[in-house]
Design an enzyme around this catalytic site. Structure first.
Site, PDB file in Angstrom:
ATOM      1  N   SER A 178      37.415  34.069  35.202  1.00  0.00           N
ATOM      2  CA  SER A 178      37.444  34.169  33.738  1.00  0.00           C
ATOM      3  C   SER A 178      36.842  32.912  33.091  1.00  0.00           C
ATOM      4  O   SER A 178      35.719  32.548  33.434  1.00  0.00           O
ATOM      5  CB  SER A 178      38.875  34.439  33.285  1.00  0.00           C
ATOM      6  OG  SER A 178      38.882  34.857  31.947  1.00  0.00           O
ATOM      7  N   ASP A 274      34.382  45.282  32.607  1.00  0.00           N
ATOM      8  CA  ASP A 274      35.298  44.138  32.503  1.00  0.00           C
ATOM      9  C   ASP A 274      36.358  44.393  31.417  1.00  0.00           C
ATOM     10  O   ASP A 274      36.050  44.478  30.224  1.00  0.00           O
ATOM     11  CB  ASP A 274      34.472  42.897  32.164  1.00  0.00           C
ATOM     12  CG  ASP A 274      35.290  41.618  32.167  1.00  0.00           C
ATOM     13  OD1 ASP A 274      36.415  41.623  31.629  1.00  0.00           O
ATOM     14  OD2 ASP A 274      34.790  40.603  32.703  1.00  0.00           O
ATOM     15  N   HIS A 340      39.790  42.794  35.035  1.00  0.00           N
ATOM     16  CA  HIS A 340      39.250  41.455  34.813  1.00  0.00           C
ATOM     17  C   HIS A 340      39.957  40.548  35.824  1.00  0.00           C
ATOM     18  O   HIS A 340      41.182  40.579  35.894  1.00  0.00           O
ATOM     19  CB  HIS A 340      39.582  41.029  33.379  1.00  0.00           C
ATOM     20  CG  HIS A 340      39.078  39.682  32.985  1.00  0.00           C
ATOM     21  ND1 HIS A 340      37.744  39.400  32.835  1.00  0.00           N
ATOM     22  CD2 HIS A 340      39.736  38.532  32.704  1.00  0.00           C
ATOM     23  CE1 HIS A 340      37.610  38.132  32.454  1.00  0.00           C
ATOM     24  NE2 HIS A 340      38.798  37.595  32.380  1.00  0.00           N
TER      25      HIS A 340
END
Ligand SMILES: *[C@@H]1O[C@H](CO)[C@@H](O)[C@H](O)[C@H]1NC(C)=O
Ligand SMILES: *[C@@H]1O[C@H](CO)[C@@H](O)[C@H](O)[C@H]1NC(C)=O
Ligand SMILES: *[C@@H]1O[C@H](CO)[C@@H](O)[C@H](O)[C@H]1NC(C)=O
Ligand SMILES: *[C@@H]1O[C@H](CO)[C@@H](O)[C@H](O)[C@H]1NC(C)=O
Ligand SMILES: *[C@@H]1O[C@H](CO)[C@@H](O)[C@H](O)[C@H]1NC(C)=O
Length: 392
Positions: A178, A274, A340
């Site tokens: 991330s 995502d 994600h």
């Protein structure tokens, strides 16, 4: 004649070594203490609240003893004084609030879970600066003591790890998920320069490929948000000139505008669906908001129009990847899970929750790419519907 006190001392030492030994070899023991790097404070390398930065370190062993993995934790960004002040009271802005993260997935020391990397030196750098480890503002806010020093945190921690043995490492890897995945992309060549003697050094960005998608809803907000992050944390001079000479510095926070210039081998792991980007960065017309919330929480109830927006996101994602160009050292694993972050989850890394591309789990694909056992550029071009990749 050895004095009794010394014998006791030796026995204690042997005992401690035995304990350490079991600790490092026991499968499934993935609890790793937090190290607070007090010495970084004098270099001005601190978290948002001025506290010292922190990392968790699991020592390498066996034939992994000279290999190092530096993992950058994720957790979004902050783009203003009030926003950053909120984080300064939390683990993402203060080492005073940090509790140990679990070492799963690519960080796991279980041989079955993590065959290629289980015995490496594994470091999770805790994220406490809100700028993907790139900020550098000299001035400290007088009224609130807010610090913006992400780039210094990165440098201070790498320096400390070099002294702990990374200086003599053979295989090295910079990884992150991330905002930490973006940090990995942004810091990749810089990191290579800090560890020049490593025989092999590669970077792996998990779910860090945040796209601009300028023709999709929310583009203006995506652009202005990164522009504010770059401005607030004084990131412009950190960004590569090859990008900032061509466009606004804020746009150079989008990986698509700089990965083409990265010299160090880089692996992009991401879903084209995502979940974070679709949930937080793709906003259709506000009037549609409540229904949109339902849709992103449960794809099954999306209207055809909403599903089209989600499909458009995937199309834009794949086109953006095409546009960054190709290079033979780049690795890719672009799947279609509505997820994600993959690397820190044992199930997603190498278990039932891992998508398979080219008949490989993520762990197999990344291991093959890192050690050059095969060429790995896997993109799921077939599924145009977000997959439900469950963890069990
Ligand atoms: C911004 O960062 C650069 C280094 O990238 C530094 O030289 C400069 O002093 C910083 N500016 C401020 C206002 O802190
Ligand atoms: C690196 O290796 C050299 C030579 O073996 C040794 O003297 C030095 O202490 C090592 N440095 C670190 C940081 O481990
Ligand atoms: C995904 O699969 C799990 C297990 O089969 C199920 O519980 C869950 O509701 C599914 N989610 C969606 C969005 O379909
Ligand atoms: C990149 O180039 C290689 C050959 O050098 C090719 O096999 C591969 O399919 C290309 N990848 C993409 C995503 O176009
Ligand atoms: C896929 O991988 C599994 C185990 O890794 C193997 O048993 C199987 O034969 C492979 N299938 C194909 C089609 O290559």
């Amino acid at each position: 004649m050895v004095p009794k006190g010394m014998v006791d001392h030796l026995l204690l030492l042997i005992g401690a070594l035995l304990v350490m030994n079991t600790q490092f070899h026991c499968e499934g023991n993935d609890k790793v203490d937090v190290t607070i790097l007090e010495s970084a404070v004098s270099k001005g390398a601190v978290c948002l609240d001025g506290s010292p930065p922190a990392y968790q370190y699991a020592k390498g062993f066996g034939d992994g003893a000279k290999n190092w993995m530096v993992y950058l934790e994720g957790g979004g960004w902050c783009d203003s004084k009030s926003d950053c002040l909120k984080r300064a009271n939390e683990a993402l802005g203060s080492s005073k609030k940090i509790t140990p993260n679990y070492f799963g997935g690519i960080l796991s020391q279980s041989r079955t879970t993590n065959l290629d990397f289980y015995n490496w030196n594994r470091v999770m750098v805790r994220y406490c600066d809100g700028s993907s480890f790139t900020g550098d503002v000299e001035e400290i806010d007088q009224e609130t003591n807010l610090h913006r020093r992400g780039a210094r945190v990165f440098n201070a921690i790498v320096e400390d790890l070099l002294a702990k043995g990374m200086k003599n490492a053979s295989n090295v890897m910079l990884v992150g998920n991330s905002a930490g995945g973006l940090a990995t992309i942004l810091n990749c060549d810089h990191f290579r320069a800090l560890v020049p003697s490593a025989s092999k050094l590669k970077c792996i960005a998990d779910s860090g490929f945040f796209i601009r998608a300028k023709d999709l809803p929310g583009a203006e907000e995506r652009e202005s948000y990164y522009a504010r992050v770059v401005e607030f944390h004084n990131i412009t001079r950190f960004l590569p000139k090859s990008c900032t000479s061509k466009m606004d510095p804020g746009l150079c926070f989008f990986p698509e505008n700089l990965v083409g210039d990265i010299q160090t081998p880089l692996f992009l792991l991401n879903s084209a669906f995502d979940k974070f980007q679709i949930t937080y960065k793709l906003k259709p017309h506000p009037a549609d908001e409540p229904q949109w919330q339902n849709c992103i929480q449960n794809i099954g109830v999306c209207s055809p129009g909403q599903l089209q927006i989600i499909r458009d996101f995937r199309t834009a994602f794949l086109e953006t990847l095409q546009d960054i160009g190709n290079c033979s050292s780049r690795g890719m694993f672009i799947n279609s899970c509505y997820i994600h972050d993959f690397l820190w989850s044992t199930a997603r890394w190498n278990g039932n929750g891992s998508p398979r591309l080219g008949n490989k789990t993520i762990a197999q694909a990344i291991g093959d790419w890192y050690f050059e056992r095969s060429f790995v550029q896997e993109i799921d071009t077939k599924n145009d519907y977000p997959l439900n990749c469950t963890d069990s």
